[in-house]
Design a protein around this motif. Structure first.
Motif, PDB file in Angstrom:
ATOM      1  N   LEU A  89       2.004   3.741  -4.044  1.00  0.00           N
ATOM      2  CA  LEU A  89       2.157   2.737  -3.003  1.00  0.00           C
ATOM      3  C   LEU A  89       2.174   3.360  -1.608  1.00  0.00           C
ATOM      4  CD1 LEU A  89       4.754   0.412  -4.740  1.00  0.00           C
ATOM      5  CD2 LEU A  89       2.343  -0.092  -4.293  1.00  0.00           C
ATOM      6  N   GLN A  90       2.774   4.549  -1.487  1.00  0.00           N
ATOM      7  CA  GLN A  90       2.779   5.241  -0.198  1.00  0.00           C
ATOM      8  C   GLN A  90       1.352   5.583   0.231  1.00  0.00           C
ATOM      9  OE1 GLN A  90       5.463   8.439  -1.227  1.00  0.00           O
ATOM     10  NE2 GLN A  90       7.167   7.501  -0.127  1.00  0.00           N
ATOM     11  N   LEU A  91       0.549   6.056  -0.720  1.00  0.00           N
ATOM     12  CA  LEU A  91      -0.844   6.382  -0.405  1.00  0.00           C
ATOM     13  C   LEU A  91      -1.620   5.128  -0.011  1.00  0.00           C
ATOM     14  CD1 LEU A  91      -1.637   8.987  -3.213  1.00  0.00           C
ATOM     15  CD2 LEU A  91      -1.295   9.426  -0.774  1.00  0.00           C
ATOM     16  N   GLN A  92      -1.354   4.028  -0.686  1.00  0.00           N
ATOM     17  CA  GLN A  92      -2.012   2.773  -0.339  1.00  0.00           C
ATOM     18  C   GLN A  92      -1.606   2.325   1.061  1.00  0.00           C
ATOM     19  OE1 GLN A  92      -1.095  -0.040  -3.427  1.00  0.00           O
ATOM     20  NE2 GLN A  92      -2.339   1.012  -4.959  1.00  0.00           N
ATOM     21  N   LEU A  93      -0.344   2.511   1.390  1.00  0.00           N
ATOM     22  CA  LEU A  93       0.151   2.137   2.712  1.00  0.00           C
ATOM     23  C   LEU A  93      -0.497   3.001   3.794  1.00  0.00           C
ATOM     24  CD1 LEU A  93       2.078   0.350   4.316  1.00  0.00           C
ATOM     25  CD2 LEU A  93       3.863   2.049   3.926  1.00  0.00           C
ATOM     26  N   ILE A  94      -0.609   4.279   3.536  1.00  0.00           N
ATOM     27  CA  ILE A  94      -1.263   5.187   4.492  1.00  0.00           C
ATOM     28  C   ILE A  94      -2.714   4.772   4.703  1.00  0.00           C
ATOM     29  CG2 ILE A  94      -2.100   7.558   4.802  1.00  0.00           C
ATOM     30  CD1 ILE A  94       0.570   8.445   3.428  1.00  0.00           C
ATOM     31  N   GLU A  95      -3.407   4.458   3.601  1.00  0.00           N
ATOM     32  CA  GLU A  95      -4.800   4.036   3.692  1.00  0.00           C
ATOM     33  C   GLU A  95      -4.921   2.724   4.448  1.00  0.00           C
ATOM     34  OE1 GLU A  95      -8.896   3.844   3.415  1.00  0.00           O
ATOM     35  OE2 GLU A  95      -7.528   5.539   3.212  1.00  0.00           O
ATOM     36  N   ALA A  96      -4.017   1.788   4.203  1.00  0.00           N
ATOM     37  CA  ALA A  96      -4.040   0.506   4.917  1.00  0.00           C
ATOM     38  C   ALA A  96      -3.793   0.730   6.404  1.00  0.00           C
ATOM     39  CB  ALA A  96      -3.000  -0.441   4.328  1.00  0.00           C
ATOM     40  N   GLY A  97      -2.877   1.632   6.742  1.00  0.00           N
ATOM     41  CA  GLY A  97      -2.614   1.958   8.142  1.00  0.00           C
ATOM     42  C   GLY A  97      -3.828   2.560   8.814  1.00  0.00           C
ATOM     43  N   ARG A  98      -4.530   3.427   8.091  1.00  0.00           N
ATOM     44  CA  ARG A  98      -5.741   4.052   8.635  1.00  0.00           C
ATOM     45  C   ARG A  98      -6.811   2.990   8.901  1.00  0.00           C
ATOM     46  NH1 ARG A  98     -10.496   5.101   7.230  1.00  0.00           N
ATOM     47  NH2 ARG A  98     -10.238   4.481   5.056  1.00  0.00           N
ATOM     48  N   ARG A  99      -7.007   2.084   7.930  1.00  0.00           N
ATOM     49  CA  ARG A  99      -8.008   1.028   8.103  1.00  0.00           C
ATOM     50  C   ARG A  99      -7.629   0.096   9.255  1.00  0.00           C
ATOM     51  NH1 ARG A  99      -8.285  -1.531   2.529  1.00  0.00           N
ATOM     52  NH2 ARG A  99      -6.430  -0.328   2.298  1.00  0.00           N
ATOM     53  N   HIS A 100      -6.338  -0.183   9.387  1.00  0.00           N
ATOM     54  CA  HIS A 100      -5.878  -1.034  10.482  1.00  0.00           C
ATOM     55  C   HIS A 100      -6.172  -0.370  11.826  1.00  0.00           C
ATOM     56  CE1 HIS A 100      -3.484  -3.901  12.707  1.00  0.00           C
ATOM     57  NE2 HIS A 100      -2.816  -2.897  13.242  1.00  0.00           N
ATOM     58  N   ALA A 101      -5.888   0.915  11.913  1.00  0.00           N
ATOM     59  CA  ALA A 101      -6.140   1.647  13.164  1.00  0.00           C
ATOM     60  C   ALA A 101      -7.628   1.635  13.490  1.00  0.00           C
ATOM     61  CB  ALA A 101      -5.614   3.073  13.048  1.00  0.00           C
ATOM     62  N   GLU A 102      -8.487   1.834  12.489  1.00  0.00           N
ATOM     63  CA  GLU A 102      -9.932   1.804  12.726  1.00  0.00           C
ATOM     64  C   GLU A 102     -10.375   0.420  13.194  1.00  0.00           C
ATOM     65  OE1 GLU A 102     -11.752   3.009   9.059  1.00  0.00           O
ATOM     66  OE2 GLU A 102     -11.286   5.130   9.384  1.00  0.00           O
TER      67      GLU A 102
END
Length: 111
Positions: A89-102
């Protein structure tokens, strides 16, 4: 379902059925199936594990043949599973944060 168990190739089906009954296996399986049918989880395995662990803890607290060590081992195994899920879940959250920033950056470029 239980007729399948009885029809399984075993040396002594009567002894097998007696063993299952003595240990409350049919009732436990029925409980697991009832919970699965009621809650319909997308992944049934964790719920099955949880139900079996709860039955093991209950049996140990009632003086059954389950040792405290076996219950502790089961609990430790569950902790390992939960820790792995947390990391996922932490990795998914990091990935979601990255996509949000992009996405935010691309929206700003359009403005």
């Amino acid at each position: 379902f239980f007729s399948t168990i009885v029809s399984m190739p075993v040396q002594d089906p009567v002894a097998g059925a007696r063993y299952l009954a003595e240990h409350g296996v049919p009732e436990l399986i029925e409980q697991v199936l009832a919970e699965l049918i009621q809650q319909k989880p997308s992944d049934p395995i964790p719920m099955m594990r949880k139900t079996l662990l709860q039955a093991q803890v209950k049996a140990a607290s009632n003086g059954s043949s389950y040792s405290v060590e076996s219950v502790e081992h089961a609990a430790e195994s569950q902790v390992v599973v939960l820790e792995a899920k947390v990391k996922e879940l932490q990795l998914q959250l990091i990935e979601a944060g990255r996509r949000h920033a992009e996405h935010t950056a691309s929206v700003r470029q359009l403005m």
